[in-house]
Motif scaffolding. Sequence first.
Motif, PDB file in Angstrom:
ATOM      1  N   ALA A  69      -8.745  13.542   1.943  1.00 57.39           N
ATOM      2  CA  ALA A  69      -9.111  12.419   2.824  1.00 57.39           C
ATOM      3  C   ALA A  69      -8.590  12.589   4.240  1.00 57.39           C
ATOM      4  N   TRP A  70      -7.802  13.635   4.494  1.00 61.76           N
ATOM      5  CA  TRP A  70      -7.182  13.772   5.814  1.00 61.76           C
ATOM      6  C   TRP A  70      -8.209  13.940   6.932  1.00 61.76           C
ATOM      7  N   ALA A  89       1.430   4.160  -2.745  1.00 62.27           N
ATOM      8  CA  ALA A  89       1.052   5.530  -2.372  1.00 62.27           C
ATOM      9  C   ALA A  89       2.063   6.545  -2.886  1.00 62.27           C
ATOM     10  N   ILE A 146      -6.640   1.794   3.529  1.00 65.47           N
ATOM     11  CA  ILE A 146      -6.477   2.770   4.599  1.00 65.47           C
ATOM     12  C   ILE A 146      -7.540   2.571   5.683  1.00 65.47           C
ATOM     13  N   ARG A 193       0.649   7.763  -5.801  1.00 70.62           N
ATOM     14  CA  ARG A 193      -0.740   8.201  -5.608  1.00 70.62           C
ATOM     15  C   ARG A 193      -1.738   7.186  -6.157  1.00 70.62           C
ATOM     16  N   ASP A 238      -4.381   4.398  -5.420  1.00 69.62           N
ATOM     17  CA  ASP A 238      -5.227   3.906  -4.341  1.00 69.62           C
ATOM     18  C   ASP A 238      -5.238   2.380  -4.332  1.00 69.62           C
ATOM     19  N   HIS A 244       0.832  -1.207   0.000  1.00 71.19           N
ATOM     20  CA  HIS A 244       0.000   0.000   0.000  1.00 71.19           C
ATOM     21  C   HIS A 244       0.865   1.256   0.000  1.00 71.19           C
ATOM     22  N   ALA A 304      -2.313   9.741   1.921  1.00 72.30           N
ATOM     23  CA  ALA A 304      -3.522   9.850   1.112  1.00 72.30           C
ATOM     24  C   ALA A 304      -3.667  11.256   0.539  1.00 72.30           C
ATOM     25  N   HIS A 305      -4.631  11.413  -0.352  1.00 68.60           N
ATOM     26  CA  HIS A 305      -4.936  12.732  -0.898  1.00 68.60           C
ATOM     27  C   HIS A 305      -5.392  13.656   0.236  1.00 68.60           C
TER      28      HIS A 305
END
Length: 372
Positions: free
Chosen positions: A297-298, A230, A270, A233, A235, A226, A293-294
């Motif tokens: 999404a935080w 990442a 995630i 970028r 997913d 993963h 993550a983007h």
Amino acid sequence: MLRHELDRADALADSPVLAERLHQVNQLAQDYYASCFPQSWAQPYLAERLGVDLAGHPTIQPGHAPAGWTNLANRLRRHGVTDLEMLTAGLVKPASTGRLIDRFRDRLTLPITDQDGHILGFVARANPTIPADQAGPKYLNTPTTPIYSKGDQFYGHPTATSTPVIVEGPLDAIAITLATAGRYTGLAPLGTSLTDQQAALLADQERVVLATDNDTAGNTAANKDHFKLAVHRTDTLRAELPQGSDPAELLITHGPAALTQSLHNATPTIDRIVSYANDDAAVDLALSAIAAAHPSAWQSGLEELSEQTKLPQEQLQARLVPLVEAWNDDPREAAAGAAPQQRGPFQRAATSARPEHGGEVPQSRRTAAPHR
């Protein structure tokens, strides 16, 4: 990565045998292995593992390297292949006596091909009836040659019309592709953990499913994969397999529909990492996943992690910021450090930046504007 590509180009330029000839020699070896497959132990073994007889399959092309020291070498010499060509292709190796012996002996063979169908090398499974101390490694690959390096490609090829699925072994990759009629494509990293070069091959994919074995080693591998993806970028989704099983086992025990459904039901990796945040190290891992993550999404990630751990969002945010900065500074280093039990410098920095429980969240951290 550019340096690696240049090194591979130099190896090909310096090769004593042209790439086209190495393809030809590998094809001659494949023709021989395929001719030995019927009536060998490899044919029923593969049928038992995958539920179908794959003899003569046009893309999988299973074969059998027979027992004996020089069966392939003798065959290739009769076809005009020189010892230098066999050595350069990685099909033979010097014995202690100095003579050349076959690299693959009494093994199920599967060719590793490029996008054009040229055979670059082989992955070979040991006879399961032979004790491990006599049979050698379970899977044996072609060594590095001018046209093959096991960290540069997968067993299997990503396509524009299917979803790539990363698995642990070549039989699992075949199981995925067969069970889903090509809607998903199984990709095996060929005996290595996912490499930077392999991850880069999937950089243009909208999503990648991780279907490693559902055990401790498989879950650890999925988390590492993963973070590797990442960096680009990409997913990832995690397929939920029965405890202790792998895709090939699920195919044979529950059928193609069950395996296909497990891929359809895959959930964001995630989310899984956050749901397992039950101690401080797992919280670090979850925060690293959120940081990678983007940015959109935080906030939701912090909310879910706060609900899971009962820690205040402000405290989690303070721990998140240095992790985001680490991803901005060096994504590959951040990915390497994020893997379980591999705490890198950026995680130690994040730990030292944590406020005491109930303490103030540093204002400079709260107003920082990371760009990951």
